[in-house]
Scaffold this active site. Structure first.
Site, PDB file in Angstrom:
ATOM      1  N   GLY A   1       0.819  -1.208   0.000  1.00 39.48           N
ATOM      2  CA  GLY A   1       0.000   0.000   0.000  1.00 39.48           C
ATOM      3  C   GLY A   1       0.849   1.252   0.000  1.00 39.48           C
ATOM      4  CG  ASP A   2       3.396   1.880   3.206  1.00 33.96           C
ATOM      5  OD1 ASP A   2       2.297   2.384   3.514  1.00 33.96           O
ATOM      6  OD2 ASP A   2       4.054   1.146   3.959  1.00 33.96           O
TER       7      ASP A   2
END
Length: 312
Positions: free
Chosen positions: A252-253
């Protein structure tokens, strides 16, 4: 320049053991340290993409010093606000025999009112020299629950674009200030609306509602099912190829880094979601969060399938 903000930075330590047993002495085969926290992961990927980036936020104590040293070793510029407490350690124990991972996560330092005021002054300064500022992760103790909302307002009043990736009340409060973009995952959207299950059309409707609140772009990551990318005009769905996943932590990052890079490079909407999806997928092929190989990213970009699913 893009500035990444990590309010609860971490020293990520991964221990590799032939086997792991509770209640017994365990000896590791190897240990690897990474500068962690969601914003630092974003910075690592942006640096890999050759985008000018600076990492910032709070760090404290010996762990905070080590986080800065590890970023410096990777050639990543940083400018952190020092705090009295000790930055947290997040420990992963890899049982290589069972192929299982156990995580031990510290809470992190308490942030004093004076330290918070110092950070707010710093954010006002960096917003004037940054095209984009990303805000990622949990809020440490002592920071007000509307902390991200306050920072978003400061950032956007100074002409920079704020991108928010958080959850719970900090996401709810942040949305009220209409950041340029938000990147919740499937679980965070369910938590946001208080439902345990959502259909694809419901995810889209929620994204449209966020657009109507003044947010320019909404990216909802759906794990192995790809992602939705919602604008004021169109909705896109990106699908990723089937991969031999080594690690999903930090994907997600990495996706957030791809979004920020796409906006920074003024790419088209289809190119932005392709960029972001390729970054998230590339991270799954590496053993550590916030790590991609540019060759993987380049290859995966051509394999991401983006389709328009609706207009409004």
């Amino acid at each position: 320049m893009i500035t990444t903000i990590t309010l609860n930075a971490a020293l990520d330590k991964t221990y590799y053991l032939p086997s792991f047993s509770t209640g017994k002495t365990n000896r590791s085969r190897a240990m690897h340290s990474e500068p962690g926290g969601k914003g630092n992961n974003v910075a690592k990927v942006l640096h890999r993409l050759d985008v000018l980036v600076k990492a910032g936020g709070f760090v404290g104590g010996n762990n905070g010093q080590k986080i800065k040293e590890l970023l410096t070793e990777r050639g990543i510029a940083h400018d952190f606000i020092p705090v009295q407490g000790e930055s947290r350690v997040c420990m992963s124990i890899i049982d290589e025999g069972k192929k299982e991972e156990t995580e031990l996560l510290e809470a992190g330092p308490y942030i004093t009112e004076e330290e918070w005021v110092h950070l707010c002054r710093w954010v006002k300064r960096v917003a004037e020299s940054s095209k984009i500022v990303t805000l990622s992760g949990s809020l440490p103790k002592g920071v007000p629950e509307d902390g991200y909302a306050k920072l978003i307002q400061m950032i956007q009043e100074r002409g920079s674009k704020a991108i928010l990736d958080s959850s719970g009340i900090s996401l709810v409060k942040g949305i009220e200030k209409a950041p340029y973009a938000v990147k919740p995952n499937e679980y965070e959207i369910k938590q946001y609306v208080g439902k345990s299950t959502l259909s694809l059309s419901e995810f889209i409707d929620i994204g449209k509602d966020l657009i109507n609140k003044g947010i320019q772009y909404v990216c909802i990551s759906l794990g192995g099912e790809g992602a939705l990318f919602i604008t004021s005009q169109k909705v896109y769905r990106a699908r990723v190829p089937e991969l031999n996943v080594l690690n999903s932590v930090g994907s997600g990052d990495s996706m957030l880094a791809g979004l920020a890079a796409g906006f920074y490079k003024h790419l088209s909407d289809e190119e932005v979601i392709t960029f972001a999806s390729a970054c998230g997928a590339a991270n799954t092929l590496k053993s550590f969060a916030g790590e991609i190989e540019v060759s993987d990213f380049t290859r995966l970009k051509s394999q991401i399938k983006v389709e328009e699913v609706t207009t409004f």
